[in-house]
Design an enzyme around this catalytic site. Sequence first.
Site, short mmCIF file in Angstrom:
data_model
loop_
_atom_site.label_atom_id
_atom_site.label_comp_id
_atom_site.label_asym_id
_atom_site.label_seq_id
_atom_site.Cartn_x
_atom_site.Cartn_y
_atom_site.Cartn_z
CE LYS A 13 -2.16 -1.06 3.88
NZ LYS A 13 -1.51 -2.34 4.22
NE ARG A 88 -3.81 -1.40 10.04
CZ ARG A 88 -2.75 -0.78 9.53
NH1 ARG A 88 -2.76 0.51 9.35
NH2 ARG A 88 -1.67 -1.46 9.22
NE ARG A 127 7.64 -2.90 5.73
CZ ARG A 127 6.33 -2.73 5.90
NH1 ARG A 127 5.56 -2.41 4.87
NH2 ARG A 127 5.78 -2.90 7.07
NE ARG A 160 6.75 -0.58 9.91
CZ ARG A 160 5.54 -0.51 9.34
NH1 ARG A 160 5.40 0.07 8.17
NH2 ARG A 160 4.49 -1.01 9.92
NE ARG A 171 2.65 -5.01 11.13
CZ ARG A 171 3.66 -4.83 10.27
NH1 ARG A 171 4.79 -5.50 10.43
NH2 ARG A 171 3.53 -4.01 9.28
P1 AMP Z 1 1.24 0.61 9.08
O1 AMP Z 1 2.41 1.51 8.86
O2 AMP Z 1 0.04 1.02 8.30
O3 AMP Z 1 1.61 -0.84 8.88
O4 AMP Z 1 0.82 0.77 10.61
C1 AMP Z 1 1.72 0.43 11.65
C2 AMP Z 1 0.95 0.20 12.93
O5 AMP Z 1 0.28 1.41 13.32
C3 AMP Z 1 -0.15 -0.84 12.83
O6 AMP Z 1 0.31 -2.17 13.00
C4 AMP Z 1 -1.06 -0.41 13.99
O7 AMP Z 1 -0.53 -0.80 15.24
C5 AMP Z 1 -0.97 1.11 13.91
N1 AMP Z 1 -2.04 1.64 13.05
C6 AMP Z 1 -1.91 2.29 11.87
N2 AMP Z 1 -3.09 2.64 11.37
C7 AMP Z 1 -4.02 2.19 12.25
C8 AMP Z 1 -5.43 2.22 12.30
N3 AMP Z 1 -6.15 2.78 11.31
N4 AMP Z 1 -6.05 1.65 13.36
C9 AMP Z 1 -5.36 1.09 14.37
N5 AMP Z 1 -4.02 1.02 14.38
C10 AMP Z 1 -3.34 1.56 13.33
#
Ligand code: AMP
Length: 231
Positions: A13, A88, A127, A160, A171
């Site tokens: 994404k 989400r 990654r 990360r 996740r």
């Molecule tokens: P991402 O970079 O999108 O993979 O997000 C990293 C982490 O941030 C996720 O694993 C969640 O812990 C948190 N996170 C990001 N967006 C959301 C969301 N919309 N709702 C809840 N947690 C989020």
Amino acid sequence: MILVLLGPPGAGKGTQGVRIVKRCGVPKISTGEIFRDLAASGSPLGLEARSYWAQGQLVPDAVVVGLVKERLSHSDCDGGFILDGFPRTVTQADILETMLAEMGRKIDGVLDFAVDADNLVIRLSGRRTCPNCSATYHVTAQPPSIDGKCDHCGSMLIQRTDDTPDSIRVRLREYANKTAPLLTYYADRNLLYRIDANGAPDEIFESFESALTKMGCGPNASTELSAGLVR
Ligand code: AMP
């Protein structure tokens, strides 16, 4: 144009989002990036969020929604935006729908990036991310020109903390339990456009370029998005 990017962690994404930004000229709002930036700056909200994301769990809805609401009020979102990582959960999707309706706006399309489970684990564990400009790489599939350094800003790349095997497992489970129901949610609203995101980044982008045009982004744009919709 208001676009939502859906898909499990590692589906690409972020990578495709950067391309969409270039093509459509609207900002990409990544809730994950907002959390990482807040945590890096030492803000209490960021540190609270980190206690969830470091373990692979979703941050509570109330925390995320407040941040998104604030971000969407910025003037750079007036011409549209791309949501990467939000909503989400079904609760977040409901709140987003209400929030947009209050602004007299609506979602134009939801892109679902579908990737095989094995491929996701390979992508996530290899990654590497730039902590400064958020560019992403992969140790074998998309390495930087100079080992360990970001091509764009020269910062040292990192892995990360949530790209570790334990966190990846949590996740993917969180995605299956809490986020995957959004596929039906948006298909029911005739907004879902499914993409096979197993290939190389250029191929994947080409596969949905025409959908972007139909959503109003790019040359020969038409307002109707019908081809490729999952009904
Ligand atoms: P991402 O970079 O999108 O993979 O997000 C990293 C982490 O941030 C996720 O694993 C969640 O812990 C948190 N996170 C990001 N967006 C959301 C969301 N919309 N709702 C809840 N947690 C989020």
